[in-house]
Design an enzyme around this catalytic site. Sequence first.
Site, PDB file in Angstrom:
ATOM      1  N   HIS A   1       0.838  -1.203   0.000  1.00  0.00           N
ATOM      2  CA  HIS A   1       0.000   0.000   0.000  1.00  0.00           C
ATOM      3  C   HIS A   1       0.871   1.251   0.000  1.00  0.00           C
ATOM      4  CE1 HIS A   1      -3.104  -2.918   1.292  1.00  0.00           C
ATOM      5  NE2 HIS A   1      -3.901  -2.115   0.597  1.00  0.00           N
TER       6      HIS A   1
ATOM      7  N   HIS B   1       0.686   1.584  -5.624  1.00  0.00           N
ATOM      8  CA  HIS B   1      -0.708   1.129  -5.535  1.00  0.00           C
ATOM      9  C   HIS B   1      -1.656   2.302  -5.787  1.00  0.00           C
ATOM     10  CE1 HIS B   1      -4.447  -0.548  -4.073  1.00  0.00           C
ATOM     11  NE2 HIS B   1      -4.504   0.365  -3.104  1.00  0.00           N
TER      12      HIS B   1
ATOM     13  N   HIS C   1      -6.210   7.901  -1.552  1.00  0.00           N
ATOM     14  CA  HIS C   1      -7.069   7.044  -0.730  1.00  0.00           C
ATOM     15  C   HIS C   1      -6.304   6.215   0.287  1.00  0.00           C
ATOM     16  CE1 HIS C   1      -5.749   3.758  -3.336  1.00  0.00           C
ATOM     17  NE2 HIS C   1      -6.322   2.912  -2.491  1.00  0.00           N
ATOM     18  N   ASP C   2      -4.996   6.027   0.147  1.00  0.00           N
ATOM     19  CA  ASP C   2      -4.215   5.241   1.119  1.00  0.00           C
ATOM     20  C   ASP C   2      -3.030   6.041   1.675  1.00  0.00           C
ATOM     21  OD1 ASP C   2      -5.453   2.824   1.610  1.00  0.00           O
ATOM     22  OD2 ASP C   2      -4.717   1.919  -0.251  1.00  0.00           O
TER      23      ASP C   2
ATOM     24  N   ASP D   1      -9.803  -0.016  -6.491  1.00  0.00           N
ATOM     25  CA  ASP D   1      -8.924  -0.422  -5.402  1.00  0.00           C
ATOM     26  C   ASP D   1      -8.459  -1.869  -5.577  1.00  0.00           C
ATOM     27  OD1 ASP D   1      -7.483  -0.005  -3.134  1.00  0.00           O
ATOM     28  OD2 ASP D   1      -9.155  -0.193  -1.742  1.00  0.00           O
TER      29      ASP D   1
END
Length: 899
Positions: free
Chosen positions: A578, A582, A618-619, A729
């Site tokens: 992650h 990614h 998002h991460d 995702d």
Amino acid sequence: MCDAKMGSPLKEDDVENFLLENSEFLENWLKKHATPELMYKIKNIDAVDSAPQFDTSARNSITSNMFKNYVDGMVRKRKRSLVQRDKLLAMNESEMFMELIRDIASELDVNVLCHKILRNVSVLTGSDRGSLFLVRGSKDNRFLVSKLFDVTENSTLEESLHTEETEIKIPLGRGIVGAVALTKETVNIKEAYEDPRFNKDIDKKTGYRTHSILCMPIQNHDNEVIGVAQIINKITGNHEFEEQDVEVFRKYLMFCGIGITNAQLFELSVQEYKRNKLLLNLARGVFEEQQNLENLVQKIMLDAQELLQCERCSVYLIDDTIDSPHYVSVRHFKDKGNGVSGSNDALIKDRTLDDIIFLKAFDFYAKDGGNIHIQSANQLSQSKNAEVARYVALHEAHLCIADLELDGRFGKGPFVDEDGFTTRSMLCMPVYNSERKITAVTLLINKQNGSPFNESDANIIEAFSIFTGLGIHNCQMYENACRLMAKQTVALEVLSFHATAGQEETERLAKSNIRNGDELKLYTYEFNDLVLSDDETLQSVICMFKESGLVQKFKIPMDVICRWTCSVKKNYRPVTYHNWRHAFNVTQTMFTMLFTGQLMPKFSDLETLAMLVASLCHDLDHRGTNNAFQVKVVSPLAMLYSTSVMEHHHFDHCIMILNSEGNNIFQSLSPAEYRQVIKQLEFCILSTDLALYFRKRGDFKKLIEKGKTDFKTQSDKDLLAAMMMTACDVAAITKPWEVQKEVAQLVANEFFEQGDVEKTQLGETPIAMMDRDKKDELPKMQVGFIDAICLPVYEMFAQINPYLKPLYAGALDNRQHWQHLDDLYREGKTEEVHRELNINDANSFSDKNTSEAEKNKNKKDKTDSKGKKNVKNLKAKDKTLAGTPKKINHGKTKVCSLL
């Protein structure tokens, strides 16, 4: 009405003007002539409109209202006229005592009651006058005080009543009254001057000649002396009190004792009520002022002075709190070089006055207009009052000193300050916080009426100190919180500076030759980032935002979007999966679904911007562990967020970057647009939590089954956006098999790292997907993951639009590969599985030959040595992670990442 001198009529305006200019005249007139009814009316002129009313609707007791009215001074005292002398003498014994019982039952004021009793006794015994003395003081130091003095048949209560300033104090055993109080015996003296106990000086001062005296103790139901009454000079007969007079006096005083006891109990109730009311007001005031310690202390001192009517009040704040005997702090003595062994008592004995250090000292003088003075360090070192405060803090017990000179513990008197203030008596009380630690000392000096402080005052100030301690503690906590917030602000500024991309990196990206999307294959579902360097991934992000028309549409400066992109990359941690790569792949999939998949028309430009930004962010700051792990170890993030722990953190981190200088890509938006894009951004990032995906998937399926694929309503568009975030995702599962199996090993290694931590540090057995010992079950778990999460969402998207079918087809193809490997494993052909996945060592997923992708990438000669994620680097990292478990920071790994 006419003016006496001028003879002209006196007008109402003249009287009003006179009273306005002579307010003291009105006050004096009311004191002399106003009836209780008039005072009641004056006091309650505005009561209906402004005074707070007590709700007694739930009470049936009439006495509760009576008590409330009494303590508030609202009782209309009945004007009971005294029984005339002739009528009183004509009463028989039953009538006489019935009248006395009525007085006792109806009169709560002990002064009025005793005045009636003494007046009636004087009439019935034929005495000239009488006096009442009440017992005061502690058991070890009791004395008598004159309450009513020289009560005659015609004297009023006001003329006979002694106040604290005029009362006469008589020690027990001294004089006739003192002897009666001590022995509890009745004394009937025919000639006072012949009794050595009689003090003739009083007659000399008053000019009154005392002859006969009848003195009798007043006792309560426990036969304790609570007062002494005496009558003087019988005016009839031979001027001597007879046995009949003694009997009348005794019967009256028996009822007098009952009345005094009841009245005193009622008076204590009233005092307790008023004290509690004052303390509640104090508590309200203390907790209202929590932002400034000096303002709080000033309020405390003003309330303390008002509470006990003292001349001076001081508050000493202790620099480092002293633990109470039950919570003795060893650190304080360890710092001084003393041993820490032994009992708490030994540690307490080792403390000295020098260990007590005051942070600040506040002084308040009643006659100084309420101004607060802060003592200097020099004043504190030389102050006797500060020495007393240190003594109290050291011994953790209050001091109530009636006479400081006679006490002798703090040197010889006189105790006079530089400003001429003389200390006579004092009350000193330690102030505790909620942890029973002394944080301050309150010192009250000299009551304004001249009397010393007593235990009743100590009880009041002790209750007062409880609220004071809580107030000071809360105020200090607030100031500490403000300091911590300031530190946090500074830390955020520093972190923001270091988390923001540098100028050189920004300029290099802005000036780089950015290829178009077709050349970079950004529009294809088979996109492979492994062949790109880190710099090329940054260029690809800029390409996607430019070719989507968002840069031009929302007037985003090139340097701003370049700096923001570099900053986002910088804020991804180098965890196994992650990471930045990614996030980049998720963003590319979102771009492909919008344009190649033709979902772009479903959304506005602003929504498209939010979805691409959410995909890239998002991460952010992922730690390589999942939400369940965060909750399990009670991490700070889990304490900060109750649900979707890491997703909330990703969104907050995204906002932090946007708020950093030079990174706000939304700077050209209007306030309404800004609110909308932030709302959409948060929604999209939180939607990557699989828990939310499972809740929304059913609703999305119903829409598809009903054929509602236009997504016109906002709720339908939100549902579509949420499903797209999940589809992007987990999109690695749709990539070509050679890419998919490489990525799957990265994900597995990150999961195994969390499992290793759960085993070694938490002592728990991890779930199968995170257990390194079950790594050979990876194909089986991949098939389960594809069936449970991936295929349902991709199948629904394929039904929406045929341009989205490649995602579904890619997932099906990879399922076949994983199913084949799982079949081989079930057949016991583990070596073939390892060969397919290039696993030569039983303890690792690495050590395989260089792939074709690596060869192609090495030919480009554009390798970024710091950030390039080529296959060789991946293999090396895999081997390290698989062979030696490492300690990692807490974070989140979504289940959907096991591809």
